[in-house]
Each structure stands twice: as C-alpha cells, then as structure tokens.
Write a protein that holds these residues in place. Structure first.
Motif, PDB file in Angstrom:
ATOM      1  N   VAL A  29       0.840  -1.205   0.000  1.00 23.05           N
ATOM      2  CA  VAL A  29       0.000   0.000   0.000  1.00 23.05           C
ATOM      3  C   VAL A  29       0.873   1.252   0.000  1.00 23.05           C
ATOM      4  O   VAL A  29       0.585   2.237  -0.697  1.00 23.05           O
ATOM      5  N   ALA A  30       1.963   1.230   0.771  1.00 27.10           N
ATOM      6  CA  ALA A  30       2.885   2.376   0.784  1.00 27.10           C
ATOM      7  C   ALA A  30       3.565   2.540  -0.569  1.00 27.10           C
ATOM      8  O   ALA A  30       3.765   3.671  -1.034  1.00 27.10           O
ATOM      9  N   ALA A  31       3.904   1.405  -1.221  1.00 29.48           N
ATOM     10  CA  ALA A  31       4.554   1.468  -2.532  1.00 29.48           C
ATOM     11  C   ALA A  31       3.639   2.089  -3.581  1.00 29.48           C
ATOM     12  O   ALA A  31       4.113   2.632  -4.587  1.00 29.48           O
ATOM     13  N   ALA A  32       2.313   2.015  -3.354  1.00 22.61           N
ATOM     14  CA  ALA A  32       1.353   2.620  -4.281  1.00 22.61           C
ATOM     15  C   ALA A  32       1.205   4.122  -4.049  1.00 22.61           C
ATOM     16  O   ALA A  32       0.388   4.773  -4.705  1.00 22.61           O
ATOM     17  N   GLY A  33       1.979   4.676  -3.108  1.00 21.72           N
ATOM     18  CA  GLY A  33       1.981   6.122  -2.892  1.00 21.72           C
ATOM     19  C   GLY A  33       1.131   6.598  -1.740  1.00 21.72           C
ATOM     20  O   GLY A  33       0.857   7.807  -1.635  1.00 21.72           O
ATOM     21  N   ASN A  34       0.716   5.681  -0.855  1.00 19.37           N
ATOM     22  CA  ASN A  34      -0.139   6.054   0.264  1.00 19.37           C
ATOM     23  C   ASN A  34       0.664   6.191   1.560  1.00 19.37           C
ATOM     24  O   ASN A  34       1.736   5.599   1.709  1.00 19.37           O
ATOM     25  N   GLU A  35       0.112   6.947   2.493  1.00 17.36           N
ATOM     26  CA  GLU A  35       0.687   7.051   3.837  1.00 17.36           C
ATOM     27  C   GLU A  35       0.023   5.991   4.714  1.00 17.36           C
ATOM     28  O   GLU A  35      -1.202   5.983   4.848  1.00 17.36           O
ATOM     29  N   VAL A  36       0.817   5.116   5.289  1.00 22.22           N
ATOM     30  CA  VAL A  36       0.290   3.977   6.044  1.00 22.22           C
ATOM     31  C   VAL A  36       0.765   4.024   7.486  1.00 22.22           C
ATOM     32  O   VAL A  36       1.935   4.291   7.760  1.00 22.22           O
ATOM     33  N   PRO A  67       5.386   3.069   9.854  1.00 20.92           N
ATOM     34  CA  PRO A  67       5.100   3.411  11.254  1.00 20.92           C
ATOM     35  C   PRO A  67       4.121   2.415  11.865  1.00 20.92           C
ATOM     36  O   PRO A  67       3.038   2.174  11.315  1.00 20.92           O
ATOM     37  N   ALA A  68       4.521   1.813  12.979  1.00 17.92           N
ATOM     38  CA  ALA A  68       3.692   0.780  13.608  1.00 17.92           C
ATOM     39  C   ALA A  68       3.655   0.999  15.109  1.00 17.92           C
ATOM     40  O   ALA A  68       4.671   1.338  15.728  1.00 17.92           O
ATOM     41  N   TYR A  69       2.477   0.772  15.703  1.00 17.32           N
ATOM     42  CA  TYR A  69       2.274   0.953  17.137  1.00 17.32           C
ATOM     43  C   TYR A  69       1.657  -0.316  17.721  1.00 17.32           C
ATOM     44  O   TYR A  69       0.644  -0.817  17.218  1.00 17.32           O
ATOM     45  N   HIS A  70       2.277  -0.833  18.776  1.00 18.47           N
ATOM     46  CA  HIS A  70       1.735  -1.982  19.484  1.00 18.47           C
ATOM     47  C   HIS A  70       0.811  -1.479  20.590  1.00 18.47           C
ATOM     48  O   HIS A  70       1.212  -0.641  21.414  1.00 18.47           O
ATOM     49  N   VAL A  71      -0.406  -1.978  20.607  1.00 20.58           N
ATOM     50  CA  VAL A  71      -1.410  -1.539  21.575  1.00 20.58           C
ATOM     51  C   VAL A  71      -1.720  -2.694  22.524  1.00 20.58           C
ATOM     52  O   VAL A  71      -2.089  -3.791  22.085  1.00 20.58           O
ATOM     53  N   HIS A  72      -1.548  -2.457  23.822  1.00 22.98           N
ATOM     54  CA  HIS A  72      -1.828  -3.468  24.840  1.00 22.98           C
ATOM     55  C   HIS A  72      -2.916  -2.954  25.780  1.00 22.98           C
ATOM     56  O   HIS A  72      -3.084  -1.744  25.951  1.00 22.98           O
TER      57      HIS A  72
END
Length: 399
Positions: A29-36, A67-72
């Motif tokens: 999805v990022a390679a298609a030009g989107n912000e993920v 960018p990734a966030y772990h949610v607990h």
C-alpha cells in the motif's frame, strides 16, 4: 491517501515472524503512494501500566519503514472483561492517532477479529473499512459461536472482504457469512526475492530448502517431510535440505533427524531474516513445504519469486499458487507421495524454467501488483462512501 491498518498479528521482538504477511500488505500500500500507519492490537499484557498502553515499534528490522504501534490493554482476571478492554484499547489508540494528526481515509483490518473494532471506528467516523482474511480456522471449521458472531458483524459491516484465496472465501461463506468479496493475495518483495545467475556447482549435490515454524501443531508438516526424506534417502544420496525456522519442536525434530541417520543431509539453521532467506533460496534447487493446512503461505510466494520449483500439498490456497510447470503438489500427511514428488523434481530440474516461474510470481504477487489492486479497492470504497453520504445529506435536506 492515508490508510490505517488494524491487526491482531504483526512482527514483534518476541515473534519476528508473526504477521509478516500484514507488514507486506502495508508495504504494498505504501509502494502505491499512500501514507500507512499500523495499529497492532497485541491484546493483554501484564506489563501494561494502567488500563492500556501504546508503544511505537522503533526497530527498523521489524517496522521496515512502516510506522507501527503496538497496543496493549490491562490483563484482567474478571471473566468477560478482556474483549471489551481489547476493543476499548483500539478505540483509544485510534483517538490518539487522530489527535496527533493522522486522519485515515480508509481503514484496512487484517483478520475478522480486528475487523470488529475497525468497523466500529469506521461507522462512527464515516470511514470506509476493508478486511483482509488469513485465518485457517475458517477452512478447518474451528470457529466457536462467539467467533462466528464477530466474523458476521465484521463482514456484514465492512465495505469489502478480502480473503487471500478463493478456497478461503468459500470457507468463510460456508459459515453463512455474506460479504462483498474480492480475492487479494499475499505479497512478495521482489527487491529481495528474485532470480539471479547461478554460480557453477562444484558437486552434484542438489539443494532443497524448507522455511516454516517448528511448532507442536505440526502445521508445516516437518514430521511428514522427515519420513519422506527417509524414503528419498533409499533412492538417492545427491541431496541436502536446509531447514529455516524456529520453534519449540526444533530440538525434538533435530533428535528425530539424527535418529533417522540423516544429519549429513539435513541442516537446521534456525530463524533467519528475509534477506538471508532470499539468498539461500537463490542458491537452492527446489522449495518444499508439506503443510497439513494453510491459506496462501508467503514462503511459497517467495520461493516462486525466486524461480524455485515447489513441492507442496493440495491444501488451502496452495493449488491456486503452484501452476503447471511450477512444481508438484501431493496430498498432506503422505510421506510416500512426497518422497516421489521430491525425487521427480530433483531428477528433472532442467525442465523447470526458473525465469518463467519468477516472472509469473512477480506479475501476481509483487508489491506493485498487489498495491495496485488494493489502490483500486480503496478508491472504489471511498467513492461509494462519498456517494452514500451525499445521498443521505440530500435526503435529510428534503425532509
């Protein structure tokens, strides 16, 4: 376009293989030009300070630029409170992202369970939601009543359901779950997995490679493979198997391999990063994965992109991947059939066109191919959502 991924499965420091396929979709999805941005709803944690916590994944080997966030959420001992806490933690994480300026145009959930909070957020905020499905529990018929209710809610309210194979779509529908289905496969990063000119061999030894978790469920079928190798060893000795993977069963599998007097032919390497796996695939002659159950395993996609003929099983979506000229499929849990298939491919390696196998895989599974497909879906659901909002506004104005 801004896209929020919501998933229960994602690579972590403790389980670097977990949910790798979700990260590959995010990269497409990022390679298609989107912000993920990815929200990994990692469930309860005894280390959670307060009712919930959210931490950013800063390891570049794990986030790979996404960018990734772990949610607990708090680990509750009160029966019936864990799932509400899970939902609440995802909603709180979404609000924090919104407050920090990330306002998604589309929410992309991975697996029906994460689809529940994704749909709740989407309905409340007027954001279209799509749900990718990977769970082998559908074709194995292991969902309990609560899980079926969650799946029905998620898919009834999602703008699009995206199983990774037709086999999985049929299995979802067999539960009486209706949705707007579209098949979107798993992804391979062809900057890592590709064919290359091979160095001249210094011996007649043929190299096979297996990549999979070594776990108690025997999901990837290593015990069946070991029995097949015993049979293969009685036919020929010009082969070696590299085993890539880690898990609680590795010591037992190593002992069984030694007891079968195969250690000279089988080498356990443990877990390896994808870059090393890709290099080993380019130096191999065939890929073997005797899965007992599966959907659309990424390792098969990666092997095909590396130009390897594949010996695998007729389970899940694997028959949709391994076409004529790309390998041989056999029934699961059938060591004689597996041994015969390995022997056949090893004896006829010259009949497999590695470049053609790789070209077909790239056309079907590359970041660019899958990214373009997902982009079309996002554009479609956004247009439909805008049209519905305009119609609702016009109706309200008339009244």
């Amino acid at each position: 376009m801004k896209v929020l991924f919501v998933t229960n499965w994602y690579p972590t420091r403790d389980f670097s293989y977990g949910g790798v396929f979700v990260r590959e979709h995010a990269k497409a999805v990022a390679a298609a030009g989107n912000e993920v941005v990815v929200l990994h709803a990692a469930r309860s944690s005894k280390e959670c300070r307060g009712l919930w916590m959210m931490e950013e994944e800063l390891d570049p080997e794990l986030n790979e630029g996404i960018p990734a966030y772990h949610v607990h959420h708090h680990s509750s001992r009160v029966r019936g409170t864990s799932y509400p806490l899970y939902l609440w933690s995802v909603l709180k994480a979404f609000r924090r992202l919104r407050a920090e300026g990330f306002k998604p145009d589309v929410i992309h959930a991975h697996v029906y369970d994460a689809g529940v909070p994704a749909v709740m957020i989407g309905k409340r905020n007027g954001i279209p939601v799509v749900v990718t499905e990977q769970f082998t529990g559908f074709p194995r018929r292991t969902l309990n009543r609560a899980a079926v209710l969650k799946a029905r809610y998620a898919y009834r309210n999602a703008d699009r359901a995206l199983p990774v194979s037709m086999h999985l779509q049929r299995a979802i529908a067999a539960y009486g779950i209706e949705a707007k289905f579209e098949i979107v496969p798993n992804v391979v990063d062809t900057s890592l997995f590709f064919t290359a000119e091979r160095k001249p061999k210094t011996s007649d030894e043929k190299r096979m490679i297996f990549v999979g978790n070594l776990e108690p469920s025997q999901h990837k079928g290593y015990p069946t493979l070991l029995e097949a190798l015993n049979l293969l060893g009685k036919r020929r000795s010009d082969w070696r198997l590299d085993v890539i993977g880690e898990g609680p069963e590795r010591p037992a599998y190593e002992r069984r391999t030694e007891a079968a007097k195969l250690p000279a032919h089988v080498v356990f390497h443990g877990a390896k990063p994808k870059r090393e796996i890709s290099e080993m695939m380019r130096g191999s002659d065939l890929f073997v994965l005797p899965s007992r159950f599966d959907n659309l395993p990424c390792v098969v996609v990666e092997a095909l992109a590396s130009g390897l003929p594949v010996v695998s099983t007729t389970v899940g979506g694997i028959p949709e991947m391994v076409c004529d000229g790309a390998g041989i499929l056999v029934p699961p849990d059938d060591p004689p059939a597996l041994a015969a298939a390995l022997d056949s491919v090893l004896s006829n390696l010259g009949s497999y066109d590695r470049d053609a196998i790789a070209v077909d895989a790239r056309a079907r599974y590359s970041l660019e191919a899958v990214g373009a497909q997902l982009q079309g879906i996002y554009d479609s659901v956004r247009s439909a959502s805008a049209a519905d909002a305009a119609a609702a506004a016009a109706k309200a104005a008339e009244s």
